[in-house]
Design a protein around this motif. Structure first.
Motif, short mmCIF file in Angstrom:
data_model
loop_
_atom_site.label_atom_id
_atom_site.label_comp_id
_atom_site.label_asym_id
_atom_site.label_seq_id
_atom_site.Cartn_x
_atom_site.Cartn_y
_atom_site.Cartn_z
N PHE A 61 8.21 -16.41 1.66
CA PHE A 61 7.72 -16.09 0.32
C PHE A 61 8.65 -15.13 -0.41
O PHE A 61 8.94 -15.31 -1.59
CB PHE A 61 6.30 -15.52 0.41
N THR A 62 9.14 -14.12 0.29
CA THR A 62 10.03 -13.15 -0.37
C THR A 62 11.44 -13.69 -0.55
O THR A 62 12.19 -13.17 -1.36
CB THR A 62 10.05 -11.80 0.36
N THR A 63 11.80 -14.74 0.17
CA THR A 63 13.07 -15.43 -0.11
C THR A 63 12.94 -16.21 -1.42
O THR A 63 13.85 -16.23 -2.23
CB THR A 63 13.45 -16.36 1.06
N ALA A 64 11.78 -16.83 -1.61
CA ALA A 64 11.54 -17.58 -2.85
C ALA A 64 11.38 -16.64 -4.04
O ALA A 64 11.79 -16.96 -5.15
CB ALA A 64 10.30 -18.45 -2.71
N PHE A 65 10.79 -15.47 -3.79
CA PHE A 65 10.50 -14.49 -4.85
C PHE A 65 10.99 -13.11 -4.41
O PHE A 65 10.19 -12.24 -4.05
CB PHE A 65 8.99 -14.46 -5.14
N PRO A 66 12.29 -12.88 -4.44
CA PRO A 66 12.83 -11.63 -3.91
C PRO A 66 12.40 -10.38 -4.69
O PRO A 66 12.45 -9.28 -4.14
CB PRO A 66 14.34 -11.82 -3.96
N ASP A 67 11.95 -10.55 -5.92
CA ASP A 67 11.49 -9.40 -6.70
C ASP A 67 9.96 -9.30 -6.68
O ASP A 67 9.36 -8.62 -7.51
CB ASP A 67 11.98 -9.51 -8.15
N LEU A 68 9.32 -9.93 -5.70
CA LEU A 68 7.87 -9.96 -5.60
C LEU A 68 7.29 -8.55 -5.61
O LEU A 68 7.77 -7.65 -4.92
CB LEU A 68 7.45 -10.66 -4.30
N GLU A 69 6.24 -8.38 -6.41
CA GLU A 69 5.46 -7.16 -6.40
C GLU A 69 4.01 -7.53 -6.21
O GLU A 69 3.52 -8.48 -6.83
CB GLU A 69 5.62 -6.38 -7.69
N ALA A 70 3.33 -6.81 -5.33
CA ALA A 70 1.91 -6.98 -5.09
C ALA A 70 1.25 -5.64 -5.37
O ALA A 70 1.25 -4.75 -4.52
CB ALA A 70 1.64 -7.45 -3.67
N LYS A 71 0.71 -5.49 -6.58
CA LYS A 71 0.16 -4.22 -7.00
C LYS A 71 -1.35 -4.21 -6.80
O LYS A 71 -2.06 -5.02 -7.42
CB LYS A 71 0.46 -3.98 -8.47
N PRO A 72 -1.85 -3.32 -5.96
CA PRO A 72 -3.31 -3.22 -5.78
C PRO A 72 -3.98 -2.83 -7.09
O PRO A 72 -3.55 -1.92 -7.77
CB PRO A 72 -3.48 -2.11 -4.74
N GLN A 73 -5.04 -3.55 -7.43
CA GLN A 73 -5.82 -3.26 -8.62
C GLN A 73 -7.15 -2.61 -8.25
O GLN A 73 -7.71 -1.84 -9.01
CB GLN A 73 -6.09 -4.55 -9.41
N LEU A 74 -7.64 -2.96 -7.06
CA LEU A 74 -8.91 -2.43 -6.57
C LEU A 74 -8.85 -2.46 -5.05
O LEU A 74 -8.43 -3.47 -4.47
CB LEU A 74 -10.08 -3.29 -7.07
N VAL A 75 -9.25 -1.38 -4.42
CA VAL A 75 -9.30 -1.30 -2.96
C VAL A 75 -10.69 -0.80 -2.58
O VAL A 75 -11.18 0.19 -3.14
CB VAL A 75 -8.22 -0.34 -2.40
N SER A 76 -11.31 -1.49 -1.64
CA SER A 76 -12.64 -1.12 -1.17
C SER A 76 -12.65 -1.22 0.35
O SER A 76 -12.04 -2.13 0.92
CB SER A 76 -13.68 -2.08 -1.77
N ALA A 77 -13.32 -0.29 1.01
CA ALA A 77 -13.32 -0.28 2.47
C ALA A 77 -14.68 0.11 3.02
O ALA A 77 -15.41 0.89 2.41
CB ALA A 77 -12.26 0.68 2.98
N ASP A 78 -14.99 -0.45 4.18
CA ASP A 78 -16.12 0.01 4.98
C ASP A 78 -15.60 0.34 6.37
O ASP A 78 -14.40 0.51 6.54
CB ASP A 78 -17.27 -1.02 4.99
N ASP A 79 -16.45 0.41 7.36
CA ASP A 79 -16.02 0.81 8.71
C ASP A 79 -14.99 -0.14 9.31
O ASP A 79 -14.13 0.31 10.08
CB ASP A 79 -17.21 0.87 9.66
N ASP A 80 -15.06 -1.43 9.01
CA ASP A 80 -14.23 -2.42 9.67
C ASP A 80 -13.28 -3.17 8.74
O ASP A 80 -12.32 -3.76 9.21
CB ASP A 80 -15.10 -3.48 10.37
N HIS A 81 -13.56 -3.18 7.46
CA HIS A 81 -12.84 -4.05 6.52
C HIS A 81 -12.20 -3.26 5.38
O HIS A 81 -12.75 -2.26 4.93
CB HIS A 81 -13.79 -5.08 5.91
N VAL A 82 -11.07 -3.79 4.92
CA VAL A 82 -10.46 -3.31 3.68
C VAL A 82 -10.25 -4.54 2.80
O VAL A 82 -9.68 -5.53 3.25
CB VAL A 82 -9.12 -2.58 3.93
N THR A 83 -10.73 -4.46 1.58
CA THR A 83 -10.57 -5.53 0.61
C THR A 83 -9.64 -5.02 -0.50
O THR A 83 -9.84 -3.92 -1.00
CB THR A 83 -11.92 -5.95 0.01
N VAL A 84 -8.66 -5.83 -0.83
CA VAL A 84 -7.70 -5.46 -1.86
C VAL A 84 -7.59 -6.59 -2.87
O VAL A 84 -7.31 -7.73 -2.49
CB VAL A 84 -6.30 -5.18 -1.26
#
Length: 140
Positions: A61-84
């Motif tokens: 994926f980063t070879t296809a898109f070497p300038d790739l940016e993945a900017k978190p907009q919302l992060v939520s977590a509980d004891d076992d999970h992180v959702t981004v």
């Protein structure tokens, strides 16, 4: 004794390390965050199982898109999970799903849910607006 707050914080820190590794491009370090036998419930077509498959996917994926940016907009977590919820951007500069580089850019939304054990991702679920990406690249 580990508290719920400690566990949640450890998982959030592991998620932040994941983002830093992707941003830094040292993709072999993904094994620091993913368990060797991580279960990817939404693998890319042809993706091998485990952390090796995750690493191979990101290298492709980063070879296809070497300038790739993945900017978190919302992060939520509980004891076992992180959702981004993410905003993904990139410019098509290499082979992607059998398509030669178009030089076009995209902006799309994505989401990842990770289940953690002992500070490592053991399961992941994820989706991104693949149709939107392909449309913006002029591939559909």
């Amino acid at each position: 004794m580990t508290t719920t707050l400690d566990t949640r914080q450890n998982n959030l820190e592991a998620q932040e390390r994941l983002g830093a590794i992707l941003e830094g491009g040292d993709l072999d370090r993904l094994a620091e965050v993913f368990a060797d036998d991580v279960v990817d419930h939404d693998p890319a077509p042809g993706q091998a199982p485990g952390v090796a498959g995750i690493i191979d996917f990101w290298k492709t994926f980063t070879t296809a898109f070497p300038d790739l940016e993945a900017k978190p907009q919302l992060v939520s977590a509980d004891d076992d999970h992180v959702t981004v919820a993410l905003e993904l951007t990139g410019t098509h500069q290499g082979d992607f799903l059998g398509h030669a580089a178009t030089g076009r850019s995209f902006t799309a939304r994505g989401i990842q849910i990770g289940r953690f054990e002992n500070g490592k991702l053991v399961e992941r679920w994820g989706a991104s607006d693949e149709l939107g990406i392909l449309t913006q690249l002029g591939l559909v």
